[in-house]
Design an enzyme around this catalytic site. Structure first.
Site: not given
Ligand code: PBG
Length: 340
Positions: A203, A260
């Site tokens: 991520k 991601k």
């Molecule tokens: C939270 C999380 C996020 C997303 C999924 N879980 C956002 C972040 O890390 O700020 C993003 C999902 C999206 O943008 O569709 N930890």
């Protein structure tokens, strides 16, 4: 070697690759990448303390649901053929050291009570919607960094609460070190050895999460020393970090790994899915999805076909599971994309 391009038909010579592109029938039969609705996973938001469901700016057709409307939403999604969901719970109460995960757990219980095995329910595990500052973990007293082990402890408690409530899969998205091993151990010790673990293993620290942070009310806020998530999410310019974290999460017991965001990180997905043979999920995040929607609203893109093109790229790069806000519109997207 005879290069017969010149001696033959100018348009379709011996090296002419266009013969296989002549008609839709032949194009369809030689496809190497085939998308299936069974790969799609629909994110859902359930929010405590709102009277009715709310639209999310940028995410057409996706809502912040109440405990009641989420059940109607899932009912209609099941009718549309969606079988996999990723639930985000947004509780009302905030705590610097979150200990209660009851709101999300009660939503899980209600969903599983009503739909049972008709759906596969994955649940996002993170603290960003539960802390007053919006960071994904517990901060030190000075508020300048996230405490790893305290956070992992809270995440394990959340994962256990969700598994107890009936989640089929827990999906930690916080990016702390060691959380996969800790959650796996906690689940196994409590008899939840069948609960799947999907790790947001690669991520990245991305600007493409914008619309989501409105939906989950999770943007870092207030007067904070720690202004963003750069100290725990992966630097976009350091692909080795994504490989190392994914190898570790694999060894620590993740069943499914994830890249991601999706589109800007296709190179990562293509590389990691060859190196680590577990199933890969890709998250087409809110900003990517919204980009297509907003271009379409401005007459700049054919939206259904554009969505299908993005999903095709994910499968081509090695994804098994595609987490996308458009899962519930797949039939419509496929139909339109196929007809133009
Ligand atoms: C939270 C999380 C996020 C997303 C999924 N879980 C956002 C972040 O890390 O700020 C993003 C999902 C999206 O943008 O569709 N930890």
């Amino acid at each position: 070697m005879s290069q017969s391009v010149n001696c033959c038909n100018q348009d379709l010579g011996a090296l002419g690759y266009r013969r296989l592109r002549q008609s839709k029938i032949i194009r369809d039969s030689v496809k190497q990448v085939r998308l299936s609705k069974s790969q799609l996973m629909q994110p859902l938001f359930v929010v405590e303390g709102i009277a009715q469901k709310e639209v999310i700016p940028g995410l057409t057709g996706v809502y912040r649901d109440t405990m009641k409307t989420i059940l109607t939403q899932i009912e209609s999604d099941l009718k549309a053929g969606v079988k996999q969901f990723l639930l985000f719970g947004v509780p009302k109460g905030r705590n610097k050291n979150p200990k209660s995960f009851d709101f999300t757990a009660s939503a899980i219980a209600a969903i599983k009570k009503k739909f049972g095995d008709r759906l596969f329910l994955a649940v996002d595990v993170c603290l960003c919607s539960s802390t007053p500052h919006g960071h994904c973990g517990i901060l030190n007293a000075e508020g300048d960094h996230v405490l790893n082990s305290q956070t992992v402890e809270a995440l394990s408690a959340a994962a256990l609460a969700y598994a107890k409530a009936g989640a089929d899969c827990v999906a930690p998205s916080d990016m702390m070190d060691g959380r996969i091993a800790a959650i796996r151990t906690t689940l196994d010790e409590n008899g939840f050895d069948r609960t799947l673990l999907m790790s947001y293993s690669a991520k990245f620290h991305s600007k493409f999460y914008g619309p989501f942070r409105v939906a989950a009310d999770s943007a870092p806020k207030g007067e904070l020393k720690l202004k963003d998530r750069a100290t725990y999410q992966i630097d976009p310019a350091r692909p080795n970090d994504a490989l190392l974290c994914s190898e570790r999460d694999d060894l620590e017991g993740a069943d499914i790994l994830m890249v991601k965001p999706g589109m800007p990180y296709l190179d990562i997905l293509a590389d990691l899915s060859k190196k680590i043979l577990k199933p890969w999920a890709v998250y087409e995040v809110s900003g990517e999805f919204a980009a297509i929607e907003l271009m379409a609203q401005n007459g700049l893109i054919q939206k259904e076909a554009a969505h299908v093109e993005a999903w095709t790229a994910f499968v081509r790069a090695g994804a098994s599971i595609i987490i996308t806000y458009g899962a519930r519109y797949a039939d419509e997207y496929f139909k339109v994309a196929d007809s133009i």
